[in-house]
Structures are given as structure tokens and as C-alpha cells.
Design an enzyme around this catalytic site. Sequence first.
Site, short mmCIF file in Angstrom:
data_model
loop_
_atom_site.label_atom_id
_atom_site.label_comp_id
_atom_site.label_asym_id
_atom_site.label_seq_id
_atom_site.Cartn_x
_atom_site.Cartn_y
_atom_site.Cartn_z
N TYR A 129 0.86 -1.18 0.00
CA TYR A 129 0.00 0.00 0.00
C TYR A 129 0.90 1.23 0.00
CZ TYR A 129 -3.57 3.38 0.53
OH TYR A 129 -4.38 4.45 0.26
N GLN A 190 -10.52 0.03 0.71
CA GLN A 190 -10.95 -0.84 -0.41
C GLN A 190 -9.74 -1.47 -1.10
OE1 GLN A 190 -11.72 2.29 0.05
NE2 GLN A 190 -11.19 3.60 -1.67
N ASN A 213 -3.30 6.19 6.07
CA ASN A 213 -4.05 6.93 7.08
C ASN A 213 -4.83 5.96 7.98
OD1 ASN A 213 -6.27 6.17 5.58
ND2 ASN A 213 -6.65 8.18 4.71
N GLN A 258 6.31 16.06 10.75
CA GLN A 258 5.36 14.95 10.90
C GLN A 258 3.93 15.46 10.91
OE1 GLN A 258 6.58 11.84 10.41
NE2 GLN A 258 8.30 13.21 10.09
N HIS A 261 1.86 15.66 7.65
CA HIS A 261 1.39 14.45 6.96
C HIS A 261 -0.13 14.30 7.05
CE1 HIS A 261 4.94 12.32 5.62
NE2 HIS A 261 5.53 12.50 6.78
N GLU A 326 6.59 6.42 16.90
CA GLU A 326 7.09 5.92 15.61
C GLU A 326 8.55 6.39 15.43
OE1 GLU A 326 5.35 7.82 12.22
OE2 GLU A 326 6.21 6.37 10.82
N HIS A 327 8.79 7.70 15.64
CA HIS A 327 10.14 8.27 15.50
C HIS A 327 10.55 8.96 16.79
CE1 HIS A 327 8.27 8.86 11.40
NE2 HIS A 327 9.29 8.09 11.10
N ASP A 360 13.29 9.57 6.37
CA ASP A 360 12.13 9.44 5.46
C ASP A 360 12.58 9.15 4.04
OD1 ASP A 360 10.22 9.82 7.37
OD2 ASP A 360 9.86 11.93 6.92
N HIS A 419 0.88 -41.04 18.36
CA HIS A 419 2.18 -40.37 18.46
C HIS A 419 3.22 -41.34 19.04
CE1 HIS A 419 -0.34 -36.83 18.10
NE2 HIS A 419 0.72 -36.02 18.06
N1 NAD Z 1 3.71 5.08 9.78
C1 NAD Z 1 4.35 5.14 8.63
O1 NAD Z 1 5.30 4.39 8.40
C2 NAD Z 1 3.93 6.13 7.56
C3 NAD Z 1 4.73 6.34 6.42
C4 NAD Z 1 4.27 7.23 5.43
C5 NAD Z 1 3.04 7.85 5.60
N2 NAD Z 1 2.31 7.60 6.72
C6 NAD Z 1 0.97 8.13 6.93
O2 NAD Z 1 0.21 7.77 5.78
C7 NAD Z 1 -0.93 8.60 5.74
C8 NAD Z 1 -1.20 9.09 4.35
O3 NAD Z 1 -2.52 9.54 4.39
P1 NAD Z 1 -3.28 10.09 3.14
O4 NAD Z 1 -4.66 10.41 3.61
O5 NAD Z 1 -2.46 11.16 2.54
O6 NAD Z 1 -3.29 8.90 2.08
P2 NAD Z 1 -3.84 7.41 2.15
O7 NAD Z 1 -3.53 6.84 0.82
O8 NAD Z 1 -3.37 6.70 3.34
O9 NAD Z 1 -5.41 7.55 2.29
C9 NAD Z 1 -6.20 8.01 1.25
C10 NAD Z 1 -7.43 7.12 1.15
O10 NAD Z 1 -8.17 7.19 2.36
C11 NAD Z 1 -9.50 6.84 2.08
N3 NAD Z 1 -10.42 7.77 2.76
C12 NAD Z 1 -10.27 9.09 2.95
N4 NAD Z 1 -11.38 9.59 3.56
C13 NAD Z 1 -12.23 8.55 3.73
C14 NAD Z 1 -13.54 8.41 4.29
N5 NAD Z 1 -14.19 9.45 4.81
N6 NAD Z 1 -14.12 7.19 4.32
C15 NAD Z 1 -13.45 6.11 3.83
N7 NAD Z 1 -12.22 6.17 3.26
C16 NAD Z 1 -11.63 7.38 3.23
C17 NAD Z 1 -9.70 6.99 0.59
O11 NAD Z 1 -9.95 5.72 0.04
C18 NAD Z 1 -8.39 7.54 0.08
O12 NAD Z 1 -8.03 6.97 -1.16
C19 NAD Z 1 -0.66 9.75 6.72
O13 NAD Z 1 -1.41 9.48 7.88
C20 NAD Z 1 0.82 9.63 7.01
O14 NAD Z 1 1.13 10.15 8.26
C21 NAD Z 1 2.72 6.74 7.68
N1 HSO Z 2 7.44 10.35 7.93
C1 HSO Z 2 6.69 9.35 7.22
C2 HSO Z 2 6.50 8.17 8.15
O1 HSO Z 2 5.75 8.49 9.24
C3 HSO Z 2 7.37 8.89 5.96
C4 HSO Z 2 7.53 9.92 4.88
C5 HSO Z 2 7.51 9.72 3.54
N2 HSO Z 2 7.73 10.92 2.96
C6 HSO Z 2 7.93 11.79 3.89
N3 HSO Z 2 7.79 11.20 5.05
ZN ZN Z 3 7.65 12.23 6.91
#
Ligand code: NAD
Ligand code: HSO
Ligand code: ZN
Length: 434
Positions: A129, A190, A213, A258, A261, A326-327, A360, A419
Site C-alpha cells: 500500500y 478498499q 491513514n 510529521q 502528513h 514511531e520516531h 524518510d 504419536h
Molecule cells: N507510519 C508510517 O510508516 C507512515 C509512512 C508514510 C506515511 N504515513 C501516513 O500515511 C498517511 C497518508 O494519508 P493520506 O490520507 O495522505 O493517504 P492514504 O492513501 O493513506 O489515504 C487516502 C485514502 O483514504 C480513504 N479515505 C479518505 N477519507 C475517507 C472516508 N471518509 N471514508 C473512507 N475512506 C476514506 C480513501 O480511500 C483515500 O483513497 C498519513 O497518515 C501519514 O502520516 C505513515
Molecule cells: N514520515 C513518514 C512516516 O511516518 C514517511 C515519509 C515519507 N515521505 C515523507 N515522510
Molecule cells: Zn515524513
Amino acid sequence: MKRLTSTQADFRTEFKRLLADRDSDTARVDGPVTEILAAVRSRGDEALCEFTNRFDRTNVTPATLRITPEEIAAACADVSPELLEALEVAATRIESFHKAQMPTDMKYVDAAGVTLGMRWTALDSVGLYVPGGKAAYPSSVLMNAIPAHVAGVGRIAMCVPTPDGVLNPLVLAAARRAGVTEIYRVGGAQAVGAMAYGTTTIAPVDRVVGPGNAYVAEAKRQVFGTVGIDSIAGPSEVVVIADGNNDPRAIALDLLAQAEHDPMAQSILITPDAGMADKVEQAVAKELETLPRADIARASWDAHGAIITVRDLDEAAGLVNEIAPEHLELMIDSPQPVFDRVRHAGAIFVGRYCPEAIGDYVGGPNHVLPTSRTARFSSGLSVFDFIKRTTFIEAQAESLRKIGPAAVSLAEAEGLDAHALSVAVRLAKLDGAR
Ligand SMILES: NC(=O)c1ccc[n+]([C@@H]2O[C@H](COP(=O)([O-])OP(=O)(O)OC[C@H]3O[C@@H](n4cnc5c(N)ncnc54)[C@H](O)[C@@H]3O)[C@@H](O)[C@H]2O)c1
Ligand SMILES: N[C@H](CO)Cc1c[nH]c[nH+]1
Ligand SMILES: [Zn+2]
């Protein structure tokens, strides 16, 4: 943003509240995610396209779900040589780190003459993903796919949302560089459901990995068991431990990096220096006036941010172990004692010249890391998420004579006659042959 001081009378109550402050938001997505997963499981591509078009404002059909080789080639041609070079720097460093991480097989003959061993084999198929709702993440393509490729996984499928139909070309260039074998323009719960259960277009995989997310993180939690998952890598988090000898602006930007994001991200400063606490608070406010993504960062900082003033660095390390972030950044003069005391953190960044953003993109270790306090029991993505162990035992007659009787006794004690007999008949045959 909460300002706390470890000496205040209600500190423990307020600190616990801070640890739990995103739980209700996470609980809010449980129900919708269950419904999305059930629909994808029963109606396949039809439901997948329906949710994708609703949440990402796109117009995909089963025929356009998969990104074609021609689309990938065209997108890659659009990427500037400078960006391709930066991508290569990151990819090479990530690859070296993950190659060094690969374990070796084990085999030895013990005192009873039994050969014992353990061998590693790659998974057949994985689903990556790659988030893309509020920002595009070519770096997360590399972090997901490179360890899978290094581990030797044959089929590496990837899902990425394309909000408003837009897909960042660098995401596709990163996928090509890292050895992804198929790419689909779907995101959210999905996408996780499709990779776990399979649809007509997307064949099911053995393990779903990657960050996202709250919807993505919850979906991974719910499909676990049908498929393997890595960790719960949800909305980003950072704890910065900083002493008084820092540039407040640099620390403020580390916190906001952070926060930008996701409104559900969490950034916490812990410092023994009350003056630094004030200066960083002011610097955050100032940066929020000009940062392009200030709306997201402000929402996160206002709702989940915190500055905690502590008595000393030892107390700071204790709080980190409770937060299990996380960090963790150690922006302090002598980091070693704190580094040694911290046991629960996804990744640690040591030294004033090592901000989390380096990890990152170009550090080498993986940036897909456990969030929501799951670093207490899980780790960041690695080659270990793409391989599994098989143990083996090889025993000849003399070895069976030595260890078999104990097995017979234990099997009889458990009342498991077949056995006991499966060993005993062989021992009897050996005795007869004497
Ligand atoms: N922990 C880690 O290692 C790490 C690394 C990189 C990014 N992240 C995190 O990834 C996340 C990226 O989030 P994003 O939102 O930009 O992208 P994402 O791709 O995670 O989420 C987008 C998707 O969320 C779904 N969505 C949004 N609103 C919705 C609703 N109301 N109902 C149902 N589904 C819904 C949709 O299907 C959409 O395509 C951030 O939280 C970021 O902090 C975490
Ligand atoms: N900080 C995120 C992990 O929590 C990863 C990321 C990708 N690009 C930038 N930052
Ligand atoms: Zn980051």
C-alpha cells in the site's frame, strides 16, 4: 497543543490523556472500514471501483484499474533527470541497508547426531500500500518495494490512490526502479480489501504491507488472519528530546514535518529546558504562518501536539518508553545514555545533524514504522516481512535410539497413542535388527 510540566500535580492524568487522545478518532473509522471490506469481499471490482470513485473523485472501471506499461513508460519520461538522480541515491542506500539485513540459513548436527536447521524462503506474493490521499509518496514506494525485491518475492503488487485522477509520475518511476510487478489506481480500505480477498482484476496476495491513514491502518488490522500484515503503520508521529543547546526553528520544523502528513499525526517535544520549550512554541507558530501545508500541520499540532517540560533527560527517556513513538529524535549533547534507556520506538535519530526527514528519504533503514504505541511489540518494515522460516530435523537410526524413548514417554503422558506408537514401532524395528 498541550503544554505540560512533569512537576504539575495532575501530570500523570494529563499525560495519559495525551497518549489516548487519538483513540476516539481511530475508533470512529472501525465501522466504515468493516462495511467497505465486506462490500469488496462480496462484490469485488464493482465495489472497489465504486468506493474509489467516491473517495478519490475518479472515474475508474475494472478495465482501467491496472496501470499499463505504456502509462508507466510515459510517466517516467516526464520525470526530470535531477529527480531521477535523487531517487537513485535513495534507492541505492535503501537497497544496501536491506541487503545487509538478510539473514542466513542455519544448520548444525547436535550431540545426539541429529541434523537441525532453519531455512528462509520468500513469500510468493505481496501487496504494497502506497499512500496518496493528501500527498504523493514515491519514497514509500521504495521503502515498501525494495525489501520485497531484495527478499526475492516473485509477485509485488502495489495499490496507490489517484485523487482527482492525478498520479505523481515519480511514484511510477520509483515503482519501476524498485521492481514492482503490477500497479493499481486504488487506495484506502478498499485497496487493502482487494489485495487481501482478491477481485477479478486484483489477484489476492499473501501479505499486505505499507503505511497509510487511519482507514488504511484499520483495514490492515481487520484483514489480518486472511493475509499477513507488517505493522500498524498509521498517521505519523515524532517525539523530539531537545536540550537548551538547539536552534528552536530546526526543532519546530522537525515537529511540523510529521504534523504536515495528516491532521491525525502527533508531534511531541520533551525538554528539560523551559526556555527552549517557550522558544519552540513560538517558532512553531511562526512557521505555521508560512508553511504551504499549514492547514494540515496546524490541525495536527492544535489537536495532538504537545510540549512537555521535564526535570531531566532520564525522565524524558522514561516518558518515551510509555509513548513508544514511531520516531524519536535525540537532539542533545550526550545522547548515549538516553539511547541506551529507550526500548520502545520505531526508529531513533541521533545527533543534531540527523533530523527525521533524513530517514524518510535517504537514510537507508525503512520509514514504514509502527504507530499508535504499537512500537511496544512491533517493528518497522524490513526484509523479515517478506520471508518466512521453515525448520527441519533429520535423524538416522542411531539418533532415534537416543532421543526417541523420551518422545514415547511424553506422548503416552499426553494420552496420544498414535504419536507414541509412530516412534515406538521404529524403535522396535531397530531393536529387532540388533
Ligand atoms: N507510519 C508510517 O510508516 C507512515 C509512512 C508514510 C506515511 N504515513 C501516513 O500515511 C498517511 C497518508 O494519508 P493520506 O490520507 O495522505 O493517504 P492514504 O492513501 O493513506 O489515504 C487516502 C485514502 O483514504 C480513504 N479515505 C479518505 N477519507 C475517507 C472516508 N471518509 N471514508 C473512507 N475512506 C476514506 C480513501 O480511500 C483515500 O483513497 C498519513 O497518515 C501519514 O502520516 C505513515
Ligand atoms: N514520515 C513518514 C512516516 O511516518 C514517511 C515519509 C515519507 N515521505 C515523507 N515522510
Ligand atoms: Zn515524513
